[in-house]
Design an enzyme around this catalytic site. Structure first.
Site, PDB file in Angstrom:
ATOM      1  N   ASP A 420       0.775  -1.239   0.000  1.00  0.00           N
ATOM      2  CA  ASP A 420       0.000   0.000   0.000  1.00  0.00           C
ATOM      3  C   ASP A 420       0.805   1.288   0.000  1.00  0.00           C
ATOM      4  O   ASP A 420       0.257   2.341  -0.329  1.00  0.00           O
ATOM      5  CB  ASP A 420      -0.971   0.014   1.184  1.00  0.00           C
ATOM      6  CG  ASP A 420      -2.204  -0.816   0.893  1.00  0.00           C
ATOM      7  OD1 ASP A 420      -2.479  -1.077  -0.291  1.00  0.00           O
ATOM      8  OD2 ASP A 420      -2.904  -1.193   1.852  1.00  0.00           O
ATOM      9  N   TYR A 501     -10.307   0.043   1.444  1.00  0.00           N
ATOM     10  CA  TYR A 501     -10.167  -0.303   2.857  1.00  0.00           C
ATOM     11  C   TYR A 501      -9.693   0.880   3.668  1.00  0.00           C
ATOM     12  O   TYR A 501      -8.894   1.689   3.200  1.00  0.00           O
ATOM     13  CB  TYR A 501      -9.188  -1.478   3.028  1.00  0.00           C
ATOM     14  CG  TYR A 501      -9.841  -2.667   3.693  1.00  0.00           C
ATOM     15  CD1 TYR A 501     -10.905  -3.327   3.092  1.00  0.00           C
ATOM     16  CD2 TYR A 501      -9.415  -3.111   4.932  1.00  0.00           C
ATOM     17  CE1 TYR A 501     -11.511  -4.401   3.706  1.00  0.00           C
ATOM     18  CE2 TYR A 501     -10.024  -4.199   5.549  1.00  0.00           C
ATOM     19  CZ  TYR A 501     -11.067  -4.839   4.931  1.00  0.00           C
ATOM     20  OH  TYR A 501     -11.665  -5.900   5.542  1.00  0.00           O
TER      21      TYR A 501
END
Ligand code: NAG
Ligand code: NAG
Ligand code: NAG
Ligand code: NAG
Ligand code: NAG
Ligand code: NAG
Ligand code: NAG
Ligand code: NAG
Ligand code: NAG
Ligand code: CU
Length: 818
Positions: A420, A501
């Site tokens: 990420d 998310y």
């Protein structure tokens, strides 16, 4: 977590890594009068004695009547400048214009750039070497010379690459400024370059993905009544794996069809359709790219002709589609539970904030803790120089990288392993929701990041607050007295929404001197098409699998226990059979302690022991307490420690070796500041930072040691992850606690404790240790109005243009992934 519609056209546009089109509109917002739920008793009261010397300022508007709703945070001056702080506007603007003046860099303004132009990807503060920072914060050295860390995206070449460079010193002076490749923080010595596999992302859709989709438009219409052609009336989307496969010198991608949501909800990652295609996209010329085949219902078709003839044959089995609906929407649904509509209990801060802040330096003082807050693009918030009672416990504490590694029978799930920091935790640390993300009385800080010749500021994206836990931190009862101590702790929090998310990061500080690091997750899962995925997840809807995946988040904890000469001690409870002088020759089955020290990095990678048998302690062997025991801090799992299940991941190669163990210990090196590079995904076999290369036999005994800790979750989404994962159970954490560091528990010094003596059915004494007095000094009368505070004040990001520098015309603009 980290699962996002990564390579969809929309997500690429939104990504901080690409040209971002920003709205120049300043949104007009209704601005109702803030509600005032608390009224201070006696407006002329004195502040608490220990605050008298300090300036006190209101968080909100100074013209409001003095009320308890105003969180009053004491303003202090940090003892030293925050050398991990962000660049200020003029510094960034100076770097931008200087870079554009360097003709050899051949830069184009991002908004004017094509995929064959060089652009500025990032400008941010370069964090100083620990060696230099320590001489400044602990000694008499002047502030370390400030430099900018710049990432350039060199695309005006056949082999596009990102280059990390250092620019400075700052502020830029034409006579002294220089740039040089940044290489020392990376294990790969390649001049600070890493290839860019995304340079032609705009061509990918127009030249490759949509034409392929068009070639089977009759099939997509027949199967799903939709098309993905890049038109406004598309009802389907296509995106695929991340990182791309990087085998045998080829760059391979697999893409999947998804239904687009029919609502405003971000439910696309719940709508897979089960059709996949592979492509070899090696090189920059789409005419040289190769189609690699279709995959549907566990059958691989090498060509479109094969797929087409199978599809229109009588034996082809057509499977159903996942479609948007209430099941995928996070708004309220279902019957209201008894009493749920009544206002729930709320926590309040009747004495205002009991902590002090230097807003400019982002320096915090709460009870006996002090620390600086830092923020960067890749990893978001980090804390530096965390001290307790004046002594540094940690030099640095912060996220390094977050991985979400999927698996599945299909190439999309099998190929997905999001790293990420590629997207960045900074750019997606959005504004927090008061009363939900943080208590209504929390104090907020902003954070900023650079993108496309602007600086975006996330308003109120870091919150700071105290909270009193719902259990006593100490208690004891006898037939004559009961004693109890409140568990009031301090939290610094930020939330990053990386695609679908949302990660909540909390650092908590407790009055016993302990510290907790926690991550919680919510948002939309990335799900899988159900067919043939039984061994990789639960079936969670008619055609849906909750795709199994491992989340692993690496944190760096650079401990300095009473200096930098630290060791890692392991202490294990072991079962033993032993005869004692008093046991009359009989063996007794019992247990004993075994102690050892890690000597070198060769022993530095390990997991939490079964049955929690081994304590991991960071100690200073030369610092003993009055009992002769060595002083230290223990590192203990709180909940959810996890390392990656997959061994030698085909997707990741050497890009995430940090995920292989629960705990990893290295000797601190200025040349090893980070466990991962944001672009490790671009060259997984030979990434800029291969964490495994840190382990080269160096001593970790009486050295400056760094502990790299993994938190995570083996996430097998079930129906409770629909529509969103919930933070109650999607939770992982680790704690650091003083171990023989002091002579007794430090929470004894708080006044927020009580002893009640009682006898013959009556209380005979109530000792409150001065807490009444303290309470009265800041007390308020609660006049509670059940409203939500300031939610109409939610604005999203503020953007300031850097080139041309236009500091006086900020505008609103928020960009998310998906
Ligand atoms: C960007 O392109 C626009 C339109 O062609 C032009 O007016 C502007 O000067 C360009 N800016 C830069 C910095 O090249
Ligand atoms: C500079 O970049 C342009 C594209 O922006 C490219 O056409 C040109 O060849 C580059 N010049 C050099 C010297 O690399
Ligand atoms: C810093 O300077 C002061 C005054 O000159 C001196 O007393 C002190 O020892 C110095 N501290 C360090 C760490 O050099
Ligand atoms: C630095 O150089 C740039 C480009 O040559 C010029 O535009 C700018 O005015 C100079 N700045 C100073 C402070 O001399
Ligand atoms: C197919 O899609 C079109 C346009 O998107 C819509 O008008 C039509 O009702 C759909 N048909 C079915 C059977 O769902
Ligand atoms: C979508 O729009 C295109 C171009 O306007 C049109 O040709 C096509 O018929 C439309 N498709 C549907 C399903 O409405
Ligand atoms: C955050 O940014 C806003 C808008 O620029 C500004 O009004 C506010 O003072 C900033 N807050 C802090 C704590 O710096
Ligand atoms: C890991 O996988 C790579 C690629 O398949 C292989 O070359 C390497 O030997 C493997 N390493 C281990 C330790 O299994
Ligand atoms: C920081 O440390 C690295 C590695 O030792 C060194 O190469 C670099 O020059 C140092 N930077 C500064 C500003 O001293
Ligand atoms: Cu998950």
């Amino acid at each position: 977590m980290g699962l996002f519609g990564s390579i969809s056209p929309k997500s690429l546009l939104a990504s901080a890594l690409l040209l971002t089109s920003l709205s120049q509109d300043v949104f007009a917002r209704p601005n109702p009068e803030p509600k005032v739920p608390w009224v201070r008793k006696g407006s002329g009261r004195k502040k608490m004695a220990h605050n008298l010397k300090r300036a006190v300022e209101g968080e909100r508007r100074a013209t409001e009547p003095e009320t308890c709703a105003q969180t009053v945070t004491t303003t202090i001056t940090a003892p030293k400048a925050n050398v991990w702080g962000e660049l200020i506007d003029v510094e960034t603007a100076g770097v931008v214009s200087w870079l554009f003046a360097q003709k050899d860099l051949n830069l184009t303004l991002t908004e004017n750039a094509t995929n064959w132009d060089n652009t500025i990807q990032l400008i941010e503060a370069m964090w100083p070497n620990k060696t230099d920072a320590i001489s400044y914060i602990d000694g008499n050295a002047t502030t370390p010379t400030k430099y900018a860390h710049v990432v350039l995206n060199f695309r005006a070449t056949e082999n596009p690459y990102y280059a990390d460079i250092l620019v400075g010193p700052l502020p830029i002076d034409n006579k002294t400024a220089t740039w040089e490749p940044l290489t020392y923080p990376y294990t790969k010595q390649s001049g600070g370059h890493v290839r860019n596999l995304d340079a032609d992302s705009d061509l990918l859709y127009s030249e490759w993905i949509y034409p392929i989709s068009a070639s089977i438009a009759d099939i997509t219409l027949d199967l799903w009544n939709g098309t993905a052609l890049g038109l406004d009336n598309d009802t389907l989307d296509i995106w695929g794996i991340d990182p791309l496969w990087q085998d045998d010198g080829r760059i391979i991608r697999w893409d999947s069809f998804w239904n687009l949501p029919t609502s405003e909800f971000d439910s696309e990652t719940l709508l897979p359709l089960g059709l996949y295609f592979g492509s070899d996209i090696t090189g920059r010329d789409p005419s040289q790219w190769k189609f690699e085949g279709w995959f549907y219902n566990n059958i691989f078709y090498e060509t479109t002709e094969d797929f087409r003839s199978a599809y229109f044959s009588s034996c082809f089995k057509k499977l159903g589609a996942n479609v948007d609906g209430a099941w995928a929407h996070s708004d309220r649904q279902g019957p209201v539970s008894p009493n749920d509509a009544a206002y729930p209990p709320e926590s309040v801060a009747p004495a205002g904030s009991r902590f002090a802040l230097d807003r400019k330096e982002k320096y915090v003082e709460w009870m006996d803790f002090t620390f600086y807050i830092a923020f960067n693009r890749d990893t978001g918030m980090a804390l530096y120089d965390i001290r307790y009672k004046g002594e540094r416990i940690l030099y640095e504490l912060g996220l390094q990288e977050a991985l979400a590694h999927y698996a599945g029978n299909d190439p999309m799930q099998s190929g997905t392993s999001y790293l990420d920091t590629f997207y960045g935790f900074g750019p997606y640390a959005f504004e927090l929701v008061p009363g939900y993300d943080c208590p209504a009385y929390a104090t907020y800080l902003n954070s900023s990041f650079y993108v496309a010749e602007t600086t975006h500021t996330h308003i109120n994206s870091v919150c700071l607050f105290e909270f009193t836990g719902d259990f006593a931190m100490q208690r004891h009862t006898t037939s004559a007295y009961t004693s109890a101590t409140k568990n009031t702790y301090f939290v610094v929090r930020s939330v990053s929404t990386v695609g679908n998310y949302d990660y909540t990061f909390s650092y908590s500080f407790f009055v016993d001197g302990s510290i907790a690091v926690e991550v919680r997750a919510s948002g939309y899962i990335q799900s899988a098409y159900f067919a043939n995925n039984e061994d990789y997840g639960y079936k969670i809807n008619e055609f849906l699998s909750g795709s199994m995946h491992d989340h692993v988040l690496n944190f760096k904890a650079d401990f300095d226990i009473l200096g930098t000469s630290n060791s890692i001690q392991l202490m294990t409870n072991v079962p033993t059979v032993k005869t004692y002088p008093w046991s009359k020759g009989k063996a007794r089955s019992t247990m004993t302690l075994e102690r050892s020290f890690l000597e070198t990095e060769d022993e530095g990678r390990f997991n939490w022991a079964p049955n929690s048998a081994t304590q991991v302690l960071v100690v200073n062997e030369d610092e003993k307490n009055k009992n002769g025991e060595i002083r230290g801090y223990r590192v203990l799992p709180y909940t959810g420690a996890a390392h990656l299940t997959v061994l030698n991941s085909t997707n990741l190669g050497n890009a995430a070796r940090w995920a292989e163990y629960d705990i990893q210990v290295t000797q601190h090196k200025d040349s090893e500041p980070r466990a991962a590079h944001a672009f490790n995904s671009q060259d997984v076999a030979d990434p800029p930072i291969n964490f495994a290369d840190f382990f080269n036999g160096e001593s970790v005994r009486k050295e400056d040691v760094v502990v790299w800790l993994n938190l995570g979750m083996h996430h097998v989404p079930h129906t409770g992850d629909l529509p969103n994962t919930v933070m109650t159970t999607a939770h992982a954490g680790v704690q650091f606690m003083p171990s023989n560091y002091f002579d007794i528990d430090q929470s004894r010094s708080t006044v927020n404790m009580v002893r009640i003596n009682y006898k013959d059915g009556k209380a005979t004494a109530v000792e409150t240790f001065g807490q009444d007095e303290a309470k009265a000094a800041g007390a308020c009368t609660p006049v509670f109005t059940p409203v939500e505070l300031n939610l109409w004040g939610y604005t999203g990001d503020i953007v300031v243009r850097k080139f041309p520098f236009d500091p006086n015309n900020p505008y609103y603009g928020t960009e998310s992934i998906v």
